[in-house]
Scaffold this motif. Structure first.
Motif, short mmCIF file in Angstrom:
data_model
loop_
_atom_site.label_atom_id
_atom_site.label_comp_id
_atom_site.label_asym_id
_atom_site.label_seq_id
_atom_site.Cartn_x
_atom_site.Cartn_y
_atom_site.Cartn_z
N ASP A 21 0.86 -1.18 0.00
CA ASP A 21 0.00 0.00 0.00
C ASP A 21 0.90 1.24 0.00
N THR A 103 -1.79 -7.48 -11.79
CA THR A 103 -2.13 -6.32 -10.95
C THR A 103 -2.78 -5.18 -11.72
N GLY A 104 -2.59 -5.14 -13.02
CA GLY A 104 -3.09 -4.03 -13.82
C GLY A 104 -2.17 -2.82 -13.79
N LEU A 105 -1.03 -2.93 -13.10
CA LEU A 105 -0.08 -1.82 -13.01
C LEU A 105 1.14 -2.08 -13.89
N GLY A 143 0.34 2.84 -8.78
CA GLY A 143 -0.98 3.23 -9.26
C GLY A 143 -2.05 2.58 -8.41
N SER A 144 -3.23 3.15 -8.42
CA SER A 144 -4.36 2.61 -7.65
C SER A 144 -4.00 2.39 -6.19
N GLY A 145 -3.12 3.24 -5.65
CA GLY A 145 -2.74 3.15 -4.25
C GLY A 145 -1.74 2.05 -3.93
N LEU A 146 -1.21 1.40 -4.95
CA LEU A 146 -0.25 0.31 -4.73
C LEU A 146 1.11 0.64 -5.33
#
Length: 165
Positions: A21, A103-105, A143-146
């Motif tokens: 995170d 993860t999409g990142l 990204g997305s907080g990760l």
């Protein structure tokens, strides 16, 4: 029946992944301030501007070498200017694509790393019987907080025919 001898064409590598995170890291860095940053990073890394990802990337390296060996220090791993060897870049690209799919990142950041001290010795035990200079390379993305990080540790032996250049 006799089986043909198999020759290794790629060197052995150790791999570590960390997904954390990003807000949690930002809070820890905020609480610890310069003391936290100095404990975690070397002056050379601060000049490279990798402080923001240092904890996650170094956690990957710790996982790759099998944990924190006796005598461990965060400075056992140090980001270096310049790109890793071409074969490590290709390996990281392939592994990063898998992480991106999961993860999409996209892992857009990266660096070569020196590996030394207790962690170098731990890596050599796991990579035995190879000899040479232990090195590392990492990729990361946010990204997305990760914050997603990927690292490999390997023996960089330019004279090793199994180490493609």
């Amino acid at each position: 029946m006799r089986l043909p001898a198999v020759q290794s064409v790629l060197p052995a590598v150790l791999v570590g992944v960390d997904i954390v995170d990003a807000d949690r890291l930002a809070r820890a860095a905020g609480r610890g301030g310069a003391v936290f940053t100095d404990h975690l990073t070397t002056p050379a890394e601060r000049e490279l501007g990798v402080e923001e990802v240092a904890f996650s990337v170094k956690e990957c390296f710790i996982k790759a070498v099998g944990g924190r060996p006796p005598g461990f220090t965060w400075h056992d791993f140090e980001a270096r200017a310049g790109r890793p060897a071409a074969w490590t870049g290709r390996l990281l690209d392939e592994a990063a694509a898998e992480l991106t799919a999961s993860t999409g990142l996209t892992l857009t950041g990266g660096s070569s790393y020196a590996v030394r001290g207790a962690c170098e010795q731990a890596a050599l035990v796991r990579l035995a019987p190879r000899e040479g200079r232990v090195a590392g390379a990492a990729r990361w993305g946010m990204g997305s907080g990760l914050l997603v990080s990927l690292a490999i540790v390997y023996v960089d032996n330019e004279g090793d025919p199994g180490c493609p250049r």
